[in-house]
Design a protein around this motif. Structure first.
Motif, PDB file in Angstrom:
ATOM      1  N   ASP A 116      -1.233  20.825  -6.369  1.00  0.00           N
ATOM      2  CA  ASP A 116      -1.459  20.657  -7.799  1.00  0.00           C
ATOM      3  C   ASP A 116      -2.108  19.221  -8.304  1.00  0.00           C
ATOM      4  OD1 ASP A 116       1.989  21.142  -8.831  1.00  0.00           O
ATOM      5  OD2 ASP A 116       1.149  19.952  -7.037  1.00  0.00           O
ATOM      6  N   PHE A 117      -2.116  18.452  -7.265  1.00  0.00           N
ATOM      7  CA  PHE A 117      -2.700  17.006  -7.599  1.00  0.00           C
ATOM      8  C   PHE A 117      -3.440  16.533  -6.226  1.00  0.00           C
ATOM      9  CE2 PHE A 117      -0.187  14.532  -4.435  1.00  0.00           C
ATOM     10  CZ  PHE A 117       0.795  15.467  -3.898  1.00  0.00           C
ATOM     11  N   GLN A 118      -4.050  15.634  -6.705  1.00  0.00           N
ATOM     12  CA  GLN A 118      -4.923  15.007  -5.562  1.00  0.00           C
ATOM     13  C   GLN A 118      -4.331  13.837  -4.924  1.00  0.00           C
ATOM     14  OE1 GLN A 118      -8.485  13.815  -7.834  1.00  0.00           O
ATOM     15  NE2 GLN A 118      -9.284  15.956  -7.664  1.00  0.00           N
ATOM     16  N   ALA A 119      -4.502  13.905  -3.774  1.00  0.00           N
ATOM     17  CA  ALA A 119      -3.737  13.011  -3.083  1.00  0.00           C
ATOM     18  C   ALA A 119      -4.676  12.148  -2.001  1.00  0.00           C
ATOM     19  CB  ALA A 119      -2.749  13.689  -1.802  1.00  0.00           C
ATOM     20  N   THR A 120      -4.835  11.063  -2.390  1.00  0.00           N
ATOM     21  CA  THR A 120      -5.952  10.140  -1.730  1.00  0.00           C
ATOM     22  C   THR A 120      -5.402   9.549  -0.677  1.00  0.00           C
ATOM     23  OG1 THR A 120      -5.287   8.385  -3.243  1.00  0.00           O
ATOM     24  CG2 THR A 120      -7.165   9.751  -4.061  1.00  0.00           C
ATOM     25  N   THR A 121      -4.180   9.415  -0.388  1.00  0.00           N
ATOM     26  CA  THR A 121      -3.325   8.765   0.448  1.00  0.00           C
ATOM     27  C   THR A 121      -2.358   9.846   1.100  1.00  0.00           C
ATOM     28  OG1 THR A 121      -3.615   6.728   0.033  1.00  0.00           O
ATOM     29  CG2 THR A 121      -1.879   6.957   1.423  1.00  0.00           C
ATOM     30  N   MET A 122      -2.278   9.986   2.334  1.00  0.00           N
ATOM     31  CA  MET A 122      -1.066  10.872   2.919  1.00  0.00           C
ATOM     32  C   MET A 122      -0.345  10.132   4.110  1.00  0.00           C
ATOM     33  SD  MET A 122       0.142  14.063   1.967  1.00  0.00           S
ATOM     34  CE  MET A 122      -1.150  15.260   1.764  1.00  0.00           C
ATOM     35  N   PHE A 123       0.944   9.947   3.927  1.00  0.00           N
ATOM     36  CA  PHE A 123       1.513   9.316   5.176  1.00  0.00           C
ATOM     37  C   PHE A 123       2.015  10.443   6.171  1.00  0.00           C
ATOM     38  CE2 PHE A 123       1.535   5.457   3.403  1.00  0.00           C
ATOM     39  CZ  PHE A 123       1.664   5.564   2.061  1.00  0.00           C
TER      40      PHE A 123
ATOM     41  N   GLY B  60       0.836  -1.157   0.090  1.00  0.00           N
ATOM     42  CA  GLY B  60      -0.091  -0.001  -0.052  1.00  0.00           C
ATOM     43  C   GLY B  60       0.783   1.298  -0.095  1.00  0.00           C
ATOM     44  N   PHE B  61       1.927   1.264  -0.517  1.00  0.00           N
ATOM     45  CA  PHE B  61       2.693   2.369  -0.846  1.00  0.00           C
ATOM     46  C   PHE B  61       3.660   2.861   0.591  1.00  0.00           C
ATOM     47  CE2 PHE B  61       2.279   3.495  -5.099  1.00  0.00           C
ATOM     48  CZ  PHE B  61       0.933   3.132  -5.390  1.00  0.00           C
ATOM     49  N   LYS B  62       3.333   1.860   1.738  1.00  0.00           N
ATOM     50  CA  LYS B  62       4.143   2.465   2.927  1.00  0.00           C
ATOM     51  C   LYS B  62       5.403   2.080   2.620  1.00  0.00           C
ATOM     52  CE  LYS B  62       3.480  -0.497   6.668  1.00  0.00           C
ATOM     53  NZ  LYS B  62       3.095  -1.026   7.696  1.00  0.00           N
ATOM     54  N   THR B  63       6.410   3.256   3.173  1.00  0.00           N
ATOM     55  CA  THR B  63       7.600   3.250   2.866  1.00  0.00           C
ATOM     56  C   THR B  63       8.357   3.343   4.607  1.00  0.00           C
ATOM     57  OG1 THR B  63       7.612   4.249   0.886  1.00  0.00           O
ATOM     58  CG2 THR B  63       9.600   4.659   1.958  1.00  0.00           C
ATOM     59  N   ILE B  64       9.480   2.478   4.469  1.00  0.00           N
ATOM     60  CA  ILE B  64      10.453   2.462   5.895  1.00  0.00           C
ATOM     61  C   ILE B  64      11.608   3.323   5.453  1.00  0.00           C
ATOM     62  CG2 ILE B  64       9.064   0.534   6.756  1.00  0.00           C
ATOM     63  CD1 ILE B  64      11.642  -1.377   6.111  1.00  0.00           C
ATOM     64  N   PHE B  65      12.076   3.862   6.385  1.00  0.00           N
ATOM     65  CA  PHE B  65      13.416   4.438   6.117  1.00  0.00           C
ATOM     66  C   PHE B  65      14.527   3.871   7.229  1.00  0.00           C
ATOM     67  CE2 PHE B  65      12.314   8.147   3.724  1.00  0.00           C
ATOM     68  CZ  PHE B  65      10.900   8.153   3.920  1.00  0.00           C
ATOM     69  N   GLY B  66      15.666   4.128   6.554  1.00  0.00           N
ATOM     70  CA  GLY B  66      16.950   3.727   7.414  1.00  0.00           C
ATOM     71  C   GLY B  66      17.436   4.714   8.392  1.00  0.00           C
TER      72      GLY B  66
ATOM     73  N   ILE C 226      -6.023  12.010  13.024  1.00  0.00           N
ATOM     74  CA  ILE C 226      -5.661  12.181  11.559  1.00  0.00           C
ATOM     75  C   ILE C 226      -6.976  12.326  10.720  1.00  0.00           C
ATOM     76  CG2 ILE C 226      -4.750  11.177   9.357  1.00  0.00           C
ATOM     77  CD1 ILE C 226      -2.224  10.572  11.138  1.00  0.00           C
ATOM     78  N   ASN C 227      -7.150  13.310   9.818  1.00  0.00           N
ATOM     79  CA  ASN C 227      -8.311  13.598   9.168  1.00  0.00           C
ATOM     80  C   ASN C 227      -8.035  13.749   7.535  1.00  0.00           C
ATOM     81  OD1 ASN C 227     -10.612  15.740   7.985  1.00  0.00           O
ATOM     82  ND2 ASN C 227     -11.587  14.172   9.336  1.00  0.00           N
ATOM     83  N   HIS C 228      -8.831  13.140   6.763  1.00  0.00           N
ATOM     84  CA  HIS C 228      -8.354  13.190   5.481  1.00  0.00           C
ATOM     85  C   HIS C 228      -9.678  13.628   4.845  1.00  0.00           C
ATOM     86  CE1 HIS C 228      -5.479  11.958   2.165  1.00  0.00           C
ATOM     87  NE2 HIS C 228      -6.330  12.819   1.479  1.00  0.00           N
ATOM     88  N   ALA C 229     -10.109  15.114   5.036  1.00  0.00           N
ATOM     89  CA  ALA C 229     -11.226  15.490   4.546  1.00  0.00           C
ATOM     90  C   ALA C 229     -11.761  15.615   3.207  1.00  0.00           C
ATOM     91  CB  ALA C 229     -11.623  16.904   5.219  1.00  0.00           C
ATOM     92  N   SER C 230     -10.503  15.970   2.419  1.00  0.00           N
ATOM     93  CA  SER C 230     -10.582  15.989   0.828  1.00  0.00           C
ATOM     94  C   SER C 230      -9.412  15.263   0.185  1.00  0.00           C
ATOM     95  CB  SER C 230     -10.840  17.491   0.663  1.00  0.00           C
ATOM     96  OG  SER C 230      -9.798  18.213   0.876  1.00  0.00           O
ATOM     97  N   LEU C 231      -9.535  15.560  -1.147  1.00  0.00           N
ATOM     98  CA  LEU C 231      -8.445  15.028  -1.960  1.00  0.00           C
ATOM     99  C   LEU C 231      -7.353  15.837  -2.012  1.00  0.00           C
ATOM    100  CD1 LEU C 231     -10.204  13.691  -5.017  1.00  0.00           C
ATOM    101  CD2 LEU C 231      -9.404  12.356  -3.209  1.00  0.00           C
TER     102      LEU C 231
ATOM    103  N   THR D 160      -1.219   6.472   8.218  1.00  0.00           N
ATOM    104  CA  THR D 160      -1.643   6.427   6.809  1.00  0.00           C
ATOM    105  C   THR D 160      -3.091   7.145   6.826  1.00  0.00           C
ATOM    106  OG1 THR D 160      -0.279   4.723   6.044  1.00  0.00           O
ATOM    107  CG2 THR D 160      -1.852   5.577   4.431  1.00  0.00           C
ATOM    108  N   SER D 161      -3.203   8.053   6.423  1.00  0.00           N
ATOM    109  CA  SER D 161      -4.867   8.728   6.080  1.00  0.00           C
ATOM    110  C   SER D 161      -5.010   8.390   4.492  1.00  0.00           C
ATOM    111  CB  SER D 161      -4.774  10.254   6.224  1.00  0.00           C
ATOM    112  OG  SER D 161      -4.046  10.903   5.405  1.00  0.00           O
ATOM    113  N   ASN D 162      -6.387   8.070   4.385  1.00  0.00           N
ATOM    114  CA  ASN D 162      -7.023   7.897   3.350  1.00  0.00           C
ATOM    115  C   ASN D 162      -8.440   8.673   3.203  1.00  0.00           C
ATOM    116  OD1 ASN D 162      -5.328   5.545   2.204  1.00  0.00           O
ATOM    117  ND2 ASN D 162      -5.787   4.759   3.920  1.00  0.00           N
ATOM    118  N   GLU D 163      -8.341   9.459   2.132  1.00  0.00           N
ATOM    119  CA  GLU D 163      -9.657  10.163   1.863  1.00  0.00           C
ATOM    120  C   GLU D 163     -10.860   9.576   1.765  1.00  0.00           C
ATOM    121  OE1 GLU D 163     -11.582  10.579  -1.073  1.00  0.00           O
ATOM    122  OE2 GLU D 163     -12.725  12.190  -0.203  1.00  0.00           O
TER     123      GLU D 163
END
Lengths: 115, 113
Positions: free
Chosen positions: B27-34, A100-106, B69-74, B49-52
């Motif tokens: 300038d892009f839509q982020a459906t996922t944010m870490f 799911g695109f999860k990334t880990i760092f060194g 954590i809240n992912h209210a929009s894209l 990990t937040s998901n819209e």
């Protein structure tokens, strides 16, 4: 479980010389991506280079090249012609493509470039 | 290129108060944010990990009620540190998946006094 190891806490290099930053990884996933990021003292994370697990050739981006040795599970970063502005923290990272695109760092390597 | 704007860059708050950190994809839509946390001279540790449109996924050991954590929009994801204490002082940084590398925000340095 995936794991990234950077064994060099700090490295010194003379300006204009090349330096290699070590990174080894461990994963059971056959599909993964390897990254290197630079973090200056300002804190921002700057993407440098990417290597996919199925890529046949080593990645290169300007002065950066990634020495990918799949059998040894190593992904060392080579910086050629070091510049004073290269002084920063460098992180190796891995993303399993099934994760799911999860990334880990060194743990990171701090590079000091000497004039 | 893709840009993630993170605010504030730094914040000092009193113990017991809450602090909200915002990350916007410009300038892009982020459906996922870490969301990562970084202690001085240490690596980035993934917090969640937040998901819209759905609940965030937290890493083991991260208190869900402490770090909301809240992912209210894209284009917007927020991290709220509730009832902050000095041990919550850290560097918090968000990132959105990109191709191939992640796009990181500039980070927020939180100091709780």
């Amino acid at each position: 479980a995936q794991k990234i190891t950077q064994t060099q806490p700090g490295m010194f290099v003379q300006e204009k010389e090349a330096v290699t930053l070590d990174c080894t990884y461990d994963t059971s996933d056959p599909s993964y991506g390897l990254f290197w990021y630079k973090q200056p003292s300002s804190g921002e994370m700057i993407f440098l280079i990417y290597q996919g697990s199925y890529d046949q050739q080593n990645a290169t981006e300007g002065r950066y090249s990634l020495n990918f040795q799949k059998a040894r599970k190593s992904a060392n970063l080579v910086i050629s012609a070091s510049q004073l502005g290269d002084s920063a923290m460098y992180f190796c990272a891995m993303r399993e493509l099934t994760g799911g695109f999860k990334t880990i760092f060194g743990a990171g390597t701090r590079l000091f470039v000497k004039a | 290129g893709a840009v993630v704007s993170q605010h504030p860059s730094w914040v000092i708050c009193k113990s017991g108060t809450s602090v909200k950190i915002e990350c916007r994809s410009l300038d892009f839509q982020a459906t996922t944010m870490f969301w990562y946390r970084q202690f001085p001279k240490q690596s980035l540790m993934l917090m969640a990990t937040s998901n819209e449109g759905s609940k965030a996924t937290y890493e083991q050991g991260v208190e869900k009620d402490k770090f909301l954590i809240n992912h209210a929009s894209l284009t917007l994801s927020t991290l709220t540190v509730t009832s902050a204490h000095p041990e919550d002082s850290s560097f918090y940084i968000c990132s959105a998946p990109g191709l191939p590398g992640y796009t990181f925000g500039s980070g927020t340095r939180l100091t709780v006094v």
